[in-house]
Enzyme design. Sequence first.
Site, PDB file in Angstrom:
ATOM      1  N   THR A   1      58.765  49.899  37.037  1.00  0.00           N
ATOM      2  CA  THR A   1      59.787  50.521  37.884  1.00  0.00           C
ATOM      3  C   THR A   1      59.499  52.013  37.972  1.00  0.00           C
ATOM      4  O   THR A   1      59.618  52.737  36.981  1.00  0.00           O
ATOM      5  CB  THR A   1      61.200  50.320  37.302  1.00  0.00           C
ATOM      6  OG1 THR A   1      61.420  48.931  37.087  1.00  0.00           O
ATOM      7  CG2 THR A   1      62.256  50.864  38.242  1.00  0.00           C
TER       8      THR A   1
ATOM      9  N   LYS B   1      64.305  48.150  43.972  1.00  0.00           N
ATOM     10  CA  LYS B   1      64.521  48.044  42.522  1.00  0.00           C
ATOM     11  C   LYS B   1      65.485  49.133  42.040  1.00  0.00           C
ATOM     12  O   LYS B   1      66.361  48.892  41.197  1.00  0.00           O
ATOM     13  CB  LYS B   1      63.167  48.149  41.805  1.00  0.00           C
ATOM     14  CG  LYS B   1      63.233  48.225  40.303  1.00  0.00           C
ATOM     15  CD  LYS B   1      63.851  46.993  39.683  1.00  0.00           C
ATOM     16  CE  LYS B   1      64.074  47.199  38.195  1.00  0.00           C
ATOM     17  NZ  LYS B   1      64.964  46.189  37.624  1.00  0.00           N
TER      18      LYS B   1
ATOM     19  N   LYS C   1      66.232  56.402  33.156  1.00  0.00           N
ATOM     20  CA  LYS C   1      65.152  56.774  34.086  1.00  0.00           C
ATOM     21  C   LYS C   1      65.442  56.215  35.482  1.00  0.00           C
ATOM     22  O   LYS C   1      65.298  56.906  36.483  1.00  0.00           O
ATOM     23  CB  LYS C   1      63.825  56.247  33.514  1.00  0.00           C
ATOM     24  CG  LYS C   1      62.599  56.338  34.392  1.00  0.00           C
ATOM     25  CD  LYS C   1      62.173  55.005  35.002  1.00  0.00           C
ATOM     26  CE  LYS C   1      61.886  53.884  34.052  1.00  0.00           C
ATOM     27  NZ  LYS C   1      61.530  52.617  34.682  1.00  0.00           N
TER      28      LYS C   1
HETATM   29  P1  NAP Z   1      58.776  48.949  26.859  1.00  0.00           P
HETATM   30  O1  NAP Z   1      59.038  47.778  25.996  1.00  0.00           O
HETATM   31  O2  NAP Z   1      59.273  50.286  26.449  1.00  0.00           O
HETATM   32  O3  NAP Z   1      57.185  49.023  27.115  1.00  0.00           O
HETATM   33  C1  NAP Z   1      56.619  50.130  27.773  1.00  0.00           C
HETATM   34  C2  NAP Z   1      55.133  49.912  27.947  1.00  0.00           C
HETATM   35  O4  NAP Z   1      54.571  51.089  28.564  1.00  0.00           O
HETATM   36  C3  NAP Z   1      54.387  49.722  26.618  1.00  0.00           C
HETATM   37  O5  NAP Z   1      53.303  48.848  26.816  1.00  0.00           O
HETATM   38  C4  NAP Z   1      53.900  51.138  26.321  1.00  0.00           C
HETATM   39  O6  NAP Z   1      52.773  51.204  25.473  1.00  0.00           O
HETATM   40  C5  NAP Z   1      53.523  51.579  27.705  1.00  0.00           C
HETATM   41  N1  NAP Z   1      53.413  53.032  27.836  1.00  0.00           N
HETATM   42  C6  NAP Z   1      54.378  53.956  27.637  1.00  0.00           C
HETATM   43  N2  NAP Z   1      53.902  55.194  27.857  1.00  0.00           N
HETATM   44  C7  NAP Z   1      52.585  55.039  28.163  1.00  0.00           C
HETATM   45  C8  NAP Z   1      51.554  55.941  28.495  1.00  0.00           C
HETATM   46  N3  NAP Z   1      51.751  57.271  28.552  1.00  0.00           N
HETATM   47  N4  NAP Z   1      50.333  55.435  28.767  1.00  0.00           N
HETATM   48  C9  NAP Z   1      50.109  54.103  28.731  1.00  0.00           C
HETATM   49  N5  NAP Z   1      51.036  53.195  28.420  1.00  0.00           N
HETATM   50  C10 NAP Z   1      52.280  53.663  28.154  1.00  0.00           C
HETATM   51  O7  NAP Z   1      59.364  48.728  28.320  1.00  0.00           O
HETATM   52  P2  NAP Z   1      59.669  47.385  29.140  1.00  0.00           P
HETATM   53  O8  NAP Z   1      61.080  47.007  28.917  1.00  0.00           O
HETATM   54  O9  NAP Z   1      58.589  46.401  28.933  1.00  0.00           O
HETATM   55  O10 NAP Z   1      59.609  47.966  30.643  1.00  0.00           O
HETATM   56  C11 NAP Z   1      58.399  48.179  31.326  1.00  0.00           C
HETATM   57  C12 NAP Z   1      58.739  48.544  32.762  1.00  0.00           C
HETATM   58  O11 NAP Z   1      59.483  47.472  33.351  1.00  0.00           O
HETATM   59  C13 NAP Z   1      59.619  49.795  32.897  1.00  0.00           C
HETATM   60  O12 NAP Z   1      59.246  50.472  34.091  1.00  0.00           O
HETATM   61  C14 NAP Z   1      61.018  49.218  33.025  1.00  0.00           C
HETATM   62  O13 NAP Z   1      61.899  50.100  33.716  1.00  0.00           O
HETATM   63  C15 NAP Z   1      60.731  47.962  33.829  1.00  0.00           C
HETATM   64  N6  NAP Z   1      61.696  46.878  33.657  1.00  0.00           N
HETATM   65  C16 NAP Z   1      62.186  46.547  32.424  1.00  0.00           C
HETATM   66  C17 NAP Z   1      63.101  45.515  32.300  1.00  0.00           C
HETATM   67  C18 NAP Z   1      63.685  45.102  30.976  1.00  0.00           C
HETATM   68  O14 NAP Z   1      64.724  44.439  30.973  1.00  0.00           O
HETATM   69  N7  NAP Z   1      63.103  45.442  29.831  1.00  0.00           N
HETATM   70  C19 NAP Z   1      63.510  44.798  33.446  1.00  0.00           C
HETATM   71  C20 NAP Z   1      62.968  45.133  34.684  1.00  0.00           C
HETATM   72  C21 NAP Z   1      62.070  46.180  34.787  1.00  0.00           C
HETATM   73  P3  NAP Z   1      52.965  51.319  23.856  1.00  0.00           P
HETATM   74  O15 NAP Z   1      53.166  49.917  23.376  1.00  0.00           O
HETATM   75  O16 NAP Z   1      51.700  51.924  23.385  1.00  0.00           O
HETATM   76  O17 NAP Z   1      54.163  52.204  23.622  1.00  0.00           O
END
Ligand code: NAP
Length: 290
Positions: free
Chosen positions: A95, A170, A238
């Site tokens: 997102t 989104k 965010k």
């Molecule tokens: P998350 O668990 O916090 O995972 C974030 C991912 O991004 C991890 O793989 C992290 O790597 C990586 N990352 C962070 N900073 C980075 C950088 N500078 N360089 C490279 N990799 C980096 O988040 P998530 O919940 O999976 O969400 C991922 C995306 O999907 C976000 O944009 C979120 O808004 C969206 N989303 C989430 C949900 C939900 O319910 N969780 C639903 C819809 C959409 P590390 O493991 O090394 O930290």
Amino acid sequence: MEVGFLGLGIMGKAMSMNLLKHGFKVTVWNRTLSKCNELVEYGATIGETPAAVIKKCKYTIAMISDPSAALSVVFDKNGVLEEICSGKGYIDMSTVDPETSSKISEAITAKGGHFLEAPVSGSKKPAEDGQLVILAAGDKALYEEAIPAFNVMGKKSFFLGQVGNGAKMKLVVNMIMGSVMNAFSEGLVLAGKSGLNPNTLLEVLDLGAVGSPMIKGKGPSMIQSNYSPAFPLKHQQKDMRLALALGDENAVSMPVAAASNEAFKKARSMGLGDLDFSAVFEVVKFSNSS
Ligand code: NAP
């Protein structure tokens, strides 16, 4: 079908696992490489860098935290741009805001690659169950080619036209969700403070038009102050911030969303950013404590 997958957070891990379980050959990369190991147990191979994954795979999906991280995996050293070329597709499901997505799209297409943004609606459980809603925009041919993967990860895919439209859709969805979560939190506090049983409120809501899967799913754990993260609060804030910027650009007044964003910011300042976004309930409780 062989695909690359960058980003194994809460969502990326569940989505890539589903691809593996449905017979896709998946090459994974994560900034913290050790998180790849669990996927390897299910048959994934590891790419040492984003560039290495792109080099190996015709299609690569990314699911990364926020705009600066999404840009970093593309533009930094050993990033996507180093190996993207004609015949390869990059699908960013993170997102982000429309500007970030457009910047990535322009860079990928300038090198002959194909780009699709495809953020998702749905959280950890729908990701695990392959029940996401996919909001794609960009290269239509790449969208068609990605349908088998989308069908595994999601229950419905939309193609919304030009790059930016998926991001916008989104952000609108999550702006509504963040505002509803704040209103629900206020309702829970009001019920408790005025002498009602919050559990009864949940039952009443569930039987009427205001009830929703979100309220049904989060309500009981919120009452127990259990905020095990499905959607981390820092990502919800965010999304509020990016949605408000979209509102600025389009001169749309959004006082409810602005107030909700303040509550999520307050929650972050209270150290709640890594908890589930429903932890904004703690802010509402705190501001009503005597
Ligand atoms: P998350 O668990 O916090 O995972 C974030 C991912 O991004 C991890 O793989 C992290 O790597 C990586 N990352 C962070 N900073 C980075 C950088 N500078 N360089 C490279 N990799 C980096 O988040 P998530 O919940 O999976 O969400 C991922 C995306 O999907 C976000 O944009 C979120 O808004 C969206 N989303 C989430 C949900 C939900 O319910 N969780 C639903 C819809 C959409 P590390 O493991 O090394 O930290």
